[in-house]
Design an enzyme around this catalytic site. Structure first.
Site, PDB file in Angstrom:
ATOM      1  N   PRO A 207      28.659  58.298  44.195  1.00  0.00           N
ATOM      2  CA  PRO A 207      29.873  58.563  44.690  1.00  0.00           C
ATOM      3  C   PRO A 207      30.780  57.228  44.258  1.00  0.00           C
ATOM      4  O   PRO A 207      30.304  56.193  43.773  1.00  0.00           O
ATOM      5  CB  PRO A 207      29.861  58.164  46.201  1.00  0.00           C
ATOM      6  CG  PRO A 207      28.395  58.187  46.678  1.00  0.00           C
ATOM      7  CD  PRO A 207      27.620  58.025  45.133  1.00  0.00           C
ATOM      8  N   GLY A 211      29.640  51.081  42.231  1.00  0.00           N
ATOM      9  CA  GLY A 211      29.361  49.962  41.243  1.00  0.00           C
ATOM     10  C   GLY A 211      29.096  50.789  39.988  1.00  0.00           C
ATOM     11  O   GLY A 211      28.198  50.078  39.281  1.00  0.00           O
ATOM     12  N   THR A 213      30.540  51.439  37.138  1.00  0.00           N
ATOM     13  CA  THR A 213      31.303  50.651  36.129  1.00  0.00           C
ATOM     14  C   THR A 213      30.674  49.488  36.146  1.00  0.00           C
ATOM     15  O   THR A 213      30.520  48.948  35.086  1.00  0.00           O
ATOM     16  CB  THR A 213      32.666  50.849  36.455  1.00  0.00           C
ATOM     17  OG1 THR A 213      33.274  52.028  36.546  1.00  0.00           O
ATOM     18  CG2 THR A 213      33.453  50.451  35.010  1.00  0.00           C
ATOM     19  N   GLU A 429      43.841  60.617  72.780  1.00  0.00           N
ATOM     20  CA  GLU A 429      42.920  59.654  72.358  1.00  0.00           C
ATOM     21  C   GLU A 429      41.688  59.561  73.439  1.00  0.00           C
ATOM     22  O   GLU A 429      40.488  59.458  72.993  1.00  0.00           O
ATOM     23  CB  GLU A 429      43.524  58.461  71.881  1.00  0.00           C
ATOM     24  CG  GLU A 429      44.347  58.152  70.786  1.00  0.00           C
ATOM     25  CD  GLU A 429      43.788  58.689  69.458  1.00  0.00           C
ATOM     26  OE1 GLU A 429      42.627  58.852  69.456  1.00  0.00           O
ATOM     27  OE2 GLU A 429      44.711  59.424  68.836  1.00  0.00           O
ATOM     28  N   HIS A 432      39.347  62.535  72.945  1.00  0.00           N
ATOM     29  CA  HIS A 432      38.472  62.184  71.919  1.00  0.00           C
ATOM     30  C   HIS A 432      37.264  61.450  72.356  1.00  0.00           C
ATOM     31  O   HIS A 432      36.084  61.473  72.327  1.00  0.00           O
ATOM     32  CB  HIS A 432      39.017  61.537  70.619  1.00  0.00           C
ATOM     33  CG  HIS A 432      39.884  62.338  69.974  1.00  0.00           C
ATOM     34  ND1 HIS A 432      39.403  63.522  69.296  1.00  0.00           N
ATOM     35  CD2 HIS A 432      41.074  62.240  69.385  1.00  0.00           C
ATOM     36  CE1 HIS A 432      40.302  64.113  68.522  1.00  0.00           C
ATOM     37  NE2 HIS A 432      41.236  63.176  68.553  1.00  0.00           N
ATOM     38  N   ASP A 506      42.942  66.947  63.445  1.00  0.00           N
ATOM     39  CA  ASP A 506      41.573  67.132  64.238  1.00  0.00           C
ATOM     40  C   ASP A 506      41.092  68.803  63.917  1.00  0.00           C
ATOM     41  O   ASP A 506      40.094  68.972  63.895  1.00  0.00           O
ATOM     42  CB  ASP A 506      41.890  66.990  65.667  1.00  0.00           C
ATOM     43  CG  ASP A 506      42.090  65.554  65.977  1.00  0.00           C
ATOM     44  OD1 ASP A 506      41.805  64.800  65.065  1.00  0.00           O
ATOM     45  OD2 ASP A 506      42.801  65.071  67.080  1.00  0.00           O
TER      46      ASP A 506
HETATM   47  P1  ADP Z   1      32.485  53.233  40.369  1.00  0.00           P
HETATM   48  O1  ADP Z   1      32.555  52.799  38.975  1.00  0.00           O
HETATM   49  O2  ADP Z   1      31.030  53.509  40.793  1.00  0.00           O
HETATM   50  O3  ADP Z   1      33.675  53.932  41.111  1.00  0.00           O
HETATM   51  P2  ADP Z   1      32.990  50.403  40.185  1.00  0.00           P
HETATM   52  O4  ADP Z   1      31.830  49.946  39.533  1.00  0.00           O
HETATM   53  O5  ADP Z   1      34.537  50.395  39.643  1.00  0.00           O
HETATM   54  O6  ADP Z   1      32.632  51.687  41.196  1.00  0.00           O
HETATM   55  O7  ADP Z   1      33.190  49.441  41.570  1.00  0.00           O
HETATM   56  C1  ADP Z   1      34.359  48.844  42.151  1.00  0.00           C
HETATM   57  C2  ADP Z   1      34.345  47.444  42.526  1.00  0.00           C
HETATM   58  O8  ADP Z   1      33.362  47.542  43.748  1.00  0.00           O
HETATM   59  C3  ADP Z   1      33.310  46.499  41.537  1.00  0.00           C
HETATM   60  O9  ADP Z   1      34.307  46.083  40.769  1.00  0.00           O
HETATM   61  C4  ADP Z   1      32.816  45.533  42.367  1.00  0.00           C
HETATM   62  O10 ADP Z   1      33.643  44.587  42.763  1.00  0.00           O
HETATM   63  C5  ADP Z   1      32.605  46.474  43.873  1.00  0.00           C
HETATM   64  N1  ADP Z   1      31.191  46.715  43.912  1.00  0.00           N
HETATM   65  C6  ADP Z   1      30.570  47.902  44.014  1.00  0.00           C
HETATM   66  N2  ADP Z   1      29.511  48.002  44.034  1.00  0.00           N
HETATM   67  C7  ADP Z   1      28.866  46.769  43.987  1.00  0.00           C
HETATM   68  C8  ADP Z   1      27.705  46.269  44.045  1.00  0.00           C
HETATM   69  N3  ADP Z   1      26.463  46.724  44.222  1.00  0.00           N
HETATM   70  N4  ADP Z   1      27.544  44.724  44.128  1.00  0.00           N
HETATM   71  C9  ADP Z   1      28.615  44.019  44.171  1.00  0.00           C
HETATM   72  N5  ADP Z   1      29.986  44.679  43.964  1.00  0.00           N
HETATM   73  C10 ADP Z   1      30.161  45.870  44.248  1.00  0.00           C
HETATM   74 ZN    ZN Z   2      43.006  63.345  67.418  1.00  0.00          ZN
HETATM   75 MG    MG Z   3      34.220  53.656  37.835  1.00  0.00          MG
END
Ligand code: ADP
Ligand code: ZN
Ligand code: MG
Length: 610
Positions: A207, A211, A213, A429, A432, A506
């Protein structure tokens, strides 16, 4: 073209202001009278000259009459003033009788400049304009030439932004898998000596914000090899045919610097199933994808170039990409569990001064479903709150506030509600919250508030106590009843005629759950364990049409009936709870109108005692 016009404008303005300065500086002394040399000779003979200034070939003669008339006389080049005036037959004593005779030496640079300036100036001006024009034309050319080249960014030398596995918290399995890739890149020979083929492609799936990238960068950092980073959407740009040539260029660059990593982020932008779409832009995308496949087949396996790609939509990828010899390694990255969340929080809390009352473990418990990016954002928001309040440390209060901000959007304290609206929001609220509390498969209610947040007029925050992997029918049903709780409460209190527009989101939530139950999870008895509507995407006229029907009209009717049935059941159950617990709902509403926000402890007390 616009630039050119702008430059012309600038040159014009500069010229104008120069002319203005010129005329100002020379207008402060009296206008000299321009005369011929004869007149000057006459004046000298009459002893009426007070002073003479010779500047180059111009002679200024001031007369000693009342208003000190200044005469301006032009002399020829190459002869001095004395030579000229003597040539007119003026006696020596007459010249010596002039009280003041100044000759400004105008030889050298100033002289030549004065002499040449009138000619040089236009030449410089025209030259400058031509230079500017050619440069602009070249600029256009250059960017057109560079179009087929990939815009991939290489960052090996960038030590400051270098990431390693230490920067990635949690994600143990993924890291282990990638550890191997690092090993391949470090000593490819070790593997080729053993006759092993190094994988060409690794696909990171997970998702958004988990992390991916970050992990790809960490692999490059660990292996200490060049890293070519390009995003899938960058391939498809403007000109047809560019995507494919970019791919070619990207692979060539990487091969030259091997061992290297090519990172294609968001590969689903080019790697969708081929032939699924209608319309022109698709051919471009397909060509790009084909080129990626060709390039990946083309290079020697042990060259040391590894392609890492990331996507959060593995389901839409073309199967050719997933075939062995291409992206045959697949690394799944999941949303972090509680332990991982704590570690991620630790990584991002490092450079922030936290107060003693902030317990990251507790924070990790309170944030199920948060991704790494969410957690980073959460601590960042908390730090911003702390700065705004002028505090030196980030306290627990800041952190808790930012959980809600990340989940629900910023608070809108300033929005003024009428008493009537406030009461309606409170009932909504409370509806809910009360349903959520008394149905046992709902997540515990953590907070109820009638202060607006984001789009919502008020909110009920409920969160699971631990990470939940699977959701059961019972959970779906209770959650749907809770989602409809607000709507049902409003209807009970105000009657059918006074329903507000408040519950629209909702209703959407409840409908979507019902749909998912029937279509995807086989949770309807009548329709049975079957998947309805392939989740295949088509792009038609730039619009994505999601579900494709793979069932008959008759089944469609049945599906509609089932969805309606589930929603009716949910709303009936919500009504049952609210009728039975009406006193408690009223007590909660009274409390909400007084304090606007009710926290978990207080809420549980009201629910237990009424
Ligand atoms: P994705 O590419 O999966 O959408 P990213 O790698 O761009 O996500 O993550 C966005 C930011 O979230 C990263 O720059 C980092 O700071 C933080 N992050 C995400 N996962 C981790 C992790 N496992 N440990 C530390 N930081 C994380
Ligand atoms: Zn509501
Ligand atoms: Mg990314």
């Amino acid at each position: 073209m616009k630039n050119l016009i702008k430059n012309f404008g600038i040159v014009f303005l500069v010229l104008l202001s120069m002319a203005a300065i010129w005329s100002f500086s020379s207008s402060d002394n009296k206008e000299p009278e321009v005369v011929g040399f004869n007149r000057l000779v006459e004046e000298v003979n009459n002893n009426t000259v007070k002073s003479i200034d010779v500047e180059g070939n111009i002679i200024f003669a001031t007369l000693n009459n009342e208003d000190e008339t200044v005469l301006k006389v032009q002399k020829e080049y190459g002869q001095t003033f004395l030579e000229v005036i003597e040539g007119y037959g003026v006696p020596k004593e007459k010249i010596e009788a002039i009280p003041e005779l100044k000759v400004k030496d105008q030889s050298g640079f100033a002289f030549w400049l004065g002499a040449l300036a009138p000619y040089l100036f236009p030449i410089i001006l025209i030259g400058g304009l031509i230079f500017m024009m050619t440069r602009q034309v070249q600029g256009v050319n250059k960017s057109a030439m560079g179009f087929g080249q990939s815009a991939a960014k290489q960052n090996k030398t960038d030590e400051k932004n270098k990431k390693t596995f230490k920067d990635v918290a949690g994600a143990l399995e993924a890291k282990e898998e990638l550890e191997e890739i690092v090993d391949f890149l470090r000593n490819p020979k070790k593997f080729s000596d053993m006759g092993a083929k190094i994988p060409k492609g690794v696909l990171l799936m997970g998702p958004p914000g988990t992390g991916k990238t970050l992990l790809a960068k960490a692999v490059a950092g660990e292996a200490d090899v060049p890293f070519f980073h390009i995003s899938g959407s960058e391939f498809v740009e403007m000109f047809v045919g560019v995507g494919a040539s970019r791919v070619r260029d990207l692979f060539n660059k990487a091969k030259k610097t091997a061992p290297a990593i090519i990172f294609i982020d968001e590969i689903d932008a080019v790697g969708r199933k081929r032939g699924a779409g209608l319309g022109g832009s698709h051919d471009e995308r397909e060509q790009t994808l084909n080129q990626i496949l060709v390039e990946m087949d083309g290079f020697e396996p042990n060259l040391g170039v590894i392609v890492i790609a990331a996507t959060n939509r593995p389901d839409v990828l073309d199967s050719a990409l997933l075939r062995p010899g291409r992206f045959d390694r697949r690394v799944v990255i999941e949303k972090p569990d509680m332990k991982d969340r704590e570690e991620i929080l630790n990584v991002h809390a490092k450079d922030k001064p936290l107060a003693k009352d902030v317990d990251l473990k507790n924070l990790a418990e309170r944030t199920p479903g948060f991704t790494g990016a969410d957690l980073e954002n959460l601590l960042n928001e908390a730090a911003i709150f702390a700065v705004r309040e002028g505090k030196k440390e980030v306290s627990e209060e800041h952190v808790l506030e930012s959980i809600e901000k990340v989940l629900l959007g910023p608070q809108k304290k300033s929005r003024i509600m009428t008493e009537k609206d406030k009461e309606m929001t409170a009932y909504h609220e409370a509806g809910h919250a009360v349903v959520g509390h008394f149905l046992k498969n709902c997540d515990p209610v953590r907070k109820v508030s009638i202060i607006g947040r984001g789009m919502a007029g008020g909110y009920t925050l409920s969160m699971p106590e631990a990470d939940v992997r699977y959701r059961t029918i019972a959970m779906f049903k209770d959650d749907m009843a809770m989602a409809l709780g607000g709507y049902v409460a409003e209807k009970m209190i105000y009657g059918d005629d006074h329903l507000s527009t408040g519950p629209s989101s909702d209703l959407k939530t409840a409908t979507q759950s019902a749909k998912a139950m029937v279509l995807r999870y086989g949770m309807s008895d009548k329709l049975g364990p079957r998947n309805y509507g392939e989740n295949e995407e088509m792009i038609f006229l730039a619009q994505e049409i999601h579900e494709k029907k793979n069932y008959s009209e008759k089944t469609a009717e049945l599906i509609d009936d089932e969805i309606n049935g589930l929603i009716e059941e949910a709303s009936r159950r919500a009504k049952e709870v609210l009728t039975k617990e009406k006193d408690k709902m009223n007590a909660l509403v009274a409390k909400l109108l007084k304090t606007e926000t009710v926290e978990q402890e207080e809420f549980n007390k009201i629910m237990n005692e009424g």
